[in-house]
Design an enzyme around this catalytic site. Sequence first.
Site, short mmCIF file in Angstrom:
data_model
loop_
_atom_site.label_atom_id
_atom_site.label_comp_id
_atom_site.label_asym_id
_atom_site.label_seq_id
_atom_site.Cartn_x
_atom_site.Cartn_y
_atom_site.Cartn_z
N GLU A 94 -10.34 1.34 -2.12
CA GLU A 94 -11.40 1.62 -1.17
C GLU A 94 -11.12 2.87 -0.33
O GLU A 94 -9.97 3.21 -0.04
CB GLU A 94 -11.59 0.40 -0.27
CG GLU A 94 -12.00 -0.76 -1.15
CD GLU A 94 -12.61 -1.91 -0.39
OE1 GLU A 94 -13.24 -2.77 -1.02
OE2 GLU A 94 -12.47 -1.95 0.83
N CYS A 107 -10.42 7.39 5.68
CA CYS A 107 -9.22 6.60 5.40
C CYS A 107 -9.07 6.49 3.88
O CYS A 107 -9.96 5.99 3.19
CB CYS A 107 -9.41 5.23 6.05
SG CYS A 107 -8.03 4.12 5.78
N CYS A 114 -0.03 -3.05 -3.51
CA CYS A 114 1.13 -2.51 -2.79
C CYS A 114 2.30 -3.47 -2.98
O CYS A 114 2.14 -4.68 -2.91
CB CYS A 114 0.82 -2.38 -1.30
SG CYS A 114 2.19 -1.70 -0.34
N CYS A 118 3.52 -6.98 2.94
CA CYS A 118 3.58 -7.42 4.34
C CYS A 118 2.79 -8.72 4.49
O CYS A 118 1.77 -8.92 3.84
CB CYS A 118 3.01 -6.34 5.26
SG CYS A 118 3.91 -4.80 5.15
N CYS A 121 -1.09 -8.56 5.34
CA CYS A 121 -1.91 -7.55 4.67
C CYS A 121 -2.46 -8.06 3.34
O CYS A 121 -1.70 -8.49 2.48
CB CYS A 121 -1.09 -6.29 4.45
SG CYS A 121 -1.97 -5.04 3.51
N CYS A 351 -9.34 -2.52 8.94
CA CYS A 351 -7.97 -2.45 8.47
C CYS A 351 -7.50 -3.73 7.79
O CYS A 351 -7.72 -4.81 8.31
CB CYS A 351 -7.08 -2.27 9.68
SG CYS A 351 -6.28 -0.73 9.65
#
Length: 390
Positions: A94, A107, A114, A118, A121, A351
Amino acid sequence: MTTALTNLLDLDPAQLVAYCGELGEKPFRAKQLQRWIHQFGASDFSEMTDLAKSLRDKLATRAFVAAPAIISDHTSTDGTRKWLVDVGQGNAVETVFIPEENRGTLCISTQAGCAVNCRFCSTGKQGFNRNLTVGEIIGQLWMAEFELRKTKGIEPGPKGERQITNVVMMGMGEPLLNFEPTVTALKLMLDDNAYGLSRRRVTLSTSGVVPMMDKLSQECPVALAVSLHASNDVLRDGLIPLNKKYPLRELMAACKRYLEFAPRDFVTFEYCMLDGVNDTDAHARELVALVKTGDTAVSCKFNLIPFNPFPESGLKRSHNPRIKAFAQILMDAGIVTTIRKTRGDDIDAACGQLAGEVKDRTRVQERMQKMTEYQQKFGKDFGRIVEISG
Ligand code: SAH
Ligand code: SF4
């Protein structure tokens, strides 16, 4: 024998000069070509009227200009615009545009998924799929800039008013774990014949890959944001597994080293506010001690991010009065602190929610199928931006 076509979005300024050299062209041709692509948004060589016809013909048989194809495009009621783009093999990432009064921030994502994983996330929860290429990273900026101009009715070409004034590498993925393509894309963002953004207006956010922070300071020092999220190692180990490898002491030292080369004289610490986990007054005081005293002291600002919950996280967003009280402790200690506004909530563009739609693999697969059908039908449009509704 067929030679693979070159996507010119994959080339940094020096590589484009070399590429033109291989075609027997002088370096200034590369500059012209770069302006056509990155400043005027051209992807069709026949439009590039100040290039010799022979060069345009040569390019048409050997090269192309293609950003990742757009799968969906949504605009939030607050103006935030989010694109989901296809990066192949069923992966999508995105790109989010956030308009503000005097600036427009894009962004950008650097990886599909990833590996850092985390706890808070949703990108991390997908696992790591793959690194994006230079063309896929800079292609997000290329696509977004010219889509925004198109929406505003700004004609393609040299006179187009710049829509994107700031870039944050804060989308999906850990940019420093996809180092070379990220740096090449950064160099294009800064190049005067491409986007000409100042280093201060380009921010890279990292979860704290210490050796790569040093490398970035040498190769392309842009503004730095570090995802801190915790005031001590025990807490940070539990939130960001990478902390076990690069604990706070090393991270803070790396921030200090980075500042010797950075375009700004502070690091921005991002701190995701998690109810009952990292948001007490004691945590705030511990943070003040961390960044203000002893060996770990570093010039910094804080950006408090209200957590964007997603079902599997088992975590909750801190309540607003708690976030304000936390911010006050930092501010009373003389630390510039902002609380990030949540934007684009209605389109899941906030976010850590960037993976919202991607998580729904079946729908992504459906869209990919539609796209393949579309491309088979309109073969000539392959490699250019195609819009698929639904
Ligand atoms: N991998 C990089 C950059 C992408 S994440 C990094 O971690 O810094 C961008 C920012 O969003 C980071 O500060 C990250 O910690 C934060 N973030 C991730 N998930 C979030 C969530 N669910 N709610 C709020 N912020 C989140
Ligand atoms: Fe990766 Fe950043 Fe998400 Fe952590 S917060 S999993 S580093 S994208």
